[in-house]
Scaffold this motif. Structure first.
Motif, PDB file in Angstrom:
ATOM      1  N   ARG A   9      12.643   0.898   6.246  1.00 29.22           N
ATOM      2  CA  ARG A   9      11.553  -0.106   5.772  1.00 29.22           C
ATOM      3  C   ARG A   9      12.259  -0.971   4.830  1.00 29.22           C
ATOM      4  O   ARG A   9      12.852  -0.578   3.813  1.00 29.22           O
ATOM      5  CB  ARG A   9      10.351   0.329   5.522  1.00 29.22           C
ATOM      6  CG  ARG A   9       9.738   0.564   6.431  1.00 29.22           C
ATOM      7  CD  ARG A   9       8.034   0.840   5.838  1.00 29.22           C
ATOM      8  NE  ARG A   9       7.179   1.308   7.018  1.00 29.22           N
ATOM      9  CZ  ARG A   9       6.940   2.414   7.453  1.00 29.22           C
ATOM     10  NH1 ARG A   9       7.620   3.307   6.794  1.00 29.22           N
ATOM     11  NH2 ARG A   9       6.315   2.761   8.420  1.00 29.22           N
ATOM     12  N   GLY A  12      10.110  -3.615  -0.398  1.00 27.76           N
ATOM     13  CA  GLY A  12       8.893  -4.611  -0.437  1.00 27.76           C
ATOM     14  C   GLY A  12       7.524  -4.208   0.545  1.00 27.76           C
ATOM     15  O   GLY A  12       6.673  -4.651   0.384  1.00 27.76           O
ATOM     16  N   VAL A  13       8.288  -3.807   1.728  1.00 24.48           N
ATOM     17  CA  VAL A  13       7.481  -3.455   2.762  1.00 24.48           C
ATOM     18  C   VAL A  13       6.874  -2.046   2.468  1.00 24.48           C
ATOM     19  O   VAL A  13       7.358  -1.100   2.275  1.00 24.48           O
ATOM     20  CB  VAL A  13       7.785  -3.327   4.116  1.00 24.48           C
ATOM     21  CG1 VAL A  13       7.093  -2.809   5.201  1.00 24.48           C
ATOM     22  CG2 VAL A  13       8.551  -4.658   4.369  1.00 24.48           C
ATOM     23  N   LEU A  14       5.362  -1.838   2.405  1.00 25.19           N
ATOM     24  CA  LEU A  14       4.857  -0.564   2.051  1.00 25.19           C
ATOM     25  C   LEU A  14       5.045   0.355   2.959  1.00 25.19           C
ATOM     26  O   LEU A  14       5.232  -0.044   4.114  1.00 25.19           O
ATOM     27  CB  LEU A  14       3.064  -1.141   2.086  1.00 25.19           C
ATOM     28  CG  LEU A  14       2.295  -0.039   1.733  1.00 25.19           C
ATOM     29  CD1 LEU A  14       2.412   0.346  -0.048  1.00 25.19           C
ATOM     30  CD2 LEU A  14       1.005   0.146   2.185  1.00 25.19           C
ATOM     31  N   PRO A  16       3.277   3.781   3.892  1.00 20.89           N
ATOM     32  CA  PRO A  16       2.339   4.548   3.487  1.00 20.89           C
ATOM     33  C   PRO A  16       2.725   6.171   3.835  1.00 20.89           C
ATOM     34  O   PRO A  16       2.141   7.026   3.081  1.00 20.89           O
ATOM     35  CB  PRO A  16       1.225   4.259   4.540  1.00 20.89           C
ATOM     36  CG  PRO A  16       1.758   3.255   5.322  1.00 20.89           C
ATOM     37  CD  PRO A  16       3.002   2.871   4.941  1.00 20.89           C
ATOM     38  N   GLU A  17       3.649   6.377   4.713  1.00 23.86           N
ATOM     39  CA  GLU A  17       4.020   7.536   5.099  1.00 23.86           C
ATOM     40  C   GLU A  17       4.744   8.403   3.862  1.00 23.86           C
ATOM     41  O   GLU A  17       4.621   9.510   3.486  1.00 23.86           O
ATOM     42  CB  GLU A  17       4.848   7.554   6.214  1.00 23.86           C
ATOM     43  CG  GLU A  17       4.907   8.749   7.117  1.00 23.86           C
ATOM     44  CD  GLU A  17       5.744   8.751   8.322  1.00 23.86           C
ATOM     45  OE1 GLU A  17       6.244   7.330   8.856  1.00 23.86           O
ATOM     46  OE2 GLU A  17       6.149   9.474   8.990  1.00 23.86           O
ATOM     47  N   ARG A  19       4.612   7.339   0.796  1.00 22.89           N
ATOM     48  CA  ARG A  19       3.761   7.597  -0.441  1.00 22.89           C
ATOM     49  C   ARG A  19       2.877   8.738   0.041  1.00 22.89           C
ATOM     50  O   ARG A  19       2.628   9.673  -1.268  1.00 22.89           O
ATOM     51  CB  ARG A  19       2.633   6.302  -0.293  1.00 22.89           C
ATOM     52  CG  ARG A  19       2.173   6.396  -1.854  1.00 22.89           C
ATOM     53  CD  ARG A  19       1.288   5.026  -1.692  1.00 22.89           C
ATOM     54  NE  ARG A  19       0.363   4.931  -0.830  1.00 22.89           N
ATOM     55  CZ  ARG A  19      -0.500   3.813  -0.598  1.00 22.89           C
ATOM     56  NH1 ARG A  19      -0.593   2.808  -1.160  1.00 22.89           N
ATOM     57  NH2 ARG A  19      -1.523   4.008   0.521  1.00 22.89           N
ATOM     58  N   ALA A  20       2.554   8.961   0.982  1.00 17.33           N
ATOM     59  CA  ALA A  20       1.653  10.519   1.397  1.00 17.33           C
ATOM     60  C   ALA A  20       2.668  11.655   1.155  1.00 17.33           C
ATOM     61  O   ALA A  20       2.410  12.510   0.715  1.00 17.33           O
ATOM     62  CB  ALA A  20       1.415  10.330   2.910  1.00 17.33           C
ATOM     63  N   ILE A  68      10.289  -5.819   9.733  1.00 14.68           N
ATOM     64  CA  ILE A  68      10.045  -5.012   8.526  1.00 14.68           C
ATOM     65  C   ILE A  68      11.004  -3.948   8.294  1.00 14.68           C
ATOM     66  O   ILE A  68      10.954  -3.220   7.216  1.00 14.68           O
ATOM     67  CB  ILE A  68       8.588  -4.296   9.151  1.00 14.68           C
ATOM     68  CG1 ILE A  68       8.879  -3.370  10.550  1.00 14.68           C
ATOM     69  CG2 ILE A  68       7.380  -5.207   8.861  1.00 14.68           C
ATOM     70  CD1 ILE A  68       7.617  -2.717  10.976  1.00 14.68           C
TER      71      ILE A  68
END
Lengths: 77, 225
Positions: A9, A12-14, A16-17, A19-20, A68
């Motif tokens: 990614r 700057g593109v979040l 979420p995976e 982060r989990a 992205i």
């Protein structure tokens, strides 16, 4: 010729995976983790005479979504 | 008045039948059912619908492989001629992956699959898909997706907003979408992609009929002025 295409990614593109997974690692007690980013690795076996331009085009047209994602081409052998 | 629509089915589409039923219910005409491998579409169509589902098992990225299937070339050229194209959920993902709409739909910020009725605000009630609504109207349409987190860079988002191309916005935070965007139009106004499922809100038994207005709008757009 064997290729590895590393897709990640863009900064700057979040992610979420990522982060989990970051939270899960901390849940296991690991400390000092600053960031986790998840990407994808695609292995390709292509004809030796495949041009760099063709490989780039494969990445841009399908393997990565350049809105992205960034990609890096690694020639393994 | 006849209404000639085509619903495209990819391997793994699962809302194609619901879309066809909604179209027939509202327009009175059963749509054509088109298979992804078909390279041609009829010349004269009033709508091409890309339905929800999990085309190609969401392999690589949601919508990525469907966007490169033979029928999408025909969809792209029809869109370029001005034929209305509606992509719902996975159909929206196919539209962004094919470049017919800007941006990308990423994994929901919460990482959870979200399946619920979603309050939306109609931001543009002038398009051929939304003329039956009033701008600012609040409606409820269900969402059901894992990858609905709309992303585009700031410049693109500003352009979408400035050109009135945000069609629908979530009223509650839903999936992490930039600026709570739920649906967008292309520059020509004839391509709409949206994560909420209007075809799941056309009959009172669905629990709401706000989606019906979207299909009625498309009929209105065809009616002679």
């Amino acid at each position: 010729m064997k290729l590895r295409i590393h897709v990640s990614r863009k900064p700057g593109v979040l992610d979420p995976e990522g982060r989990a997974v970051h939270h899960a690692l901390e849940g296991l007690g690991f400390q000092g983790i600053e960031d986790v980013r998840i990407g994808r690795m695609v292995e390709l076996e292509v004809a030796d005479n495949t041009s760099d331009a063709a490989i780039e085009e494969m990445c841009r047209k399908l393997l990565a979504n350049t809105v992205i994602e960034n990609y890096r081409i690694e020639k393994v052998a | 008045m006849s209404f000639s629509a085509a619903v495209i089915t990819f391997p793994g589409s699962n809302c194609d039948r619901d879309m066809a039923v909604a179209l027939e219910t509202v327009t009175g005409h059963a749509p054509l059912r088109i298979w992804h491998g078909d390279a041609d579409l009829p010349e004269r169509l009033d709508l091409i619908a890309l339905p929800g589902g999990f085309s190609y098992g969401d392999y690589l990225r949601s919508g990525a492989l469907a966007a490169r299937s033979p029928v999408l070339k025909a969809v792209s050229s029809a869109a370029a001629r001005g034929v209305p194209v509606l992509g719902v959920c996975n159909g929206f993902q196919v539209l962004t992956e094919s470049g017919l709409l800007p941006g990308a739909l990423m994994r929901n910020e919460s990482m959870h699959f979200i399946c619920r009725d979603m309050p939306l605000r109609v931001e543009n009630a002038e398009s051929s898909f939304t003329n039956g609504f009033v701008t600012g109207q609040e409606i409820t349409i269900p969402v059901a997706h894992h990858d609905g987190n709309f992303f585009a860079n700031e410049e693109t988002l500003d352009r979408l907003e400035g050109e009135g191309r945000v069609a629908f916005r979530y009223l509650d935070s839903c999936n992490g979408s930039r600026r709570d965007i739920a649906g967008i139009l292309n520059a020509g106004g004839n391509v709409l992609g949206m994560m909420p499922h209007p075809e799941r809100a056309v009959d009172a038994a669905h629990g709401g009929t706000d989606g019906r207005i979207l299909f009625e709008s498309m009929l209105n757009a065809l009616a002679p002025a």
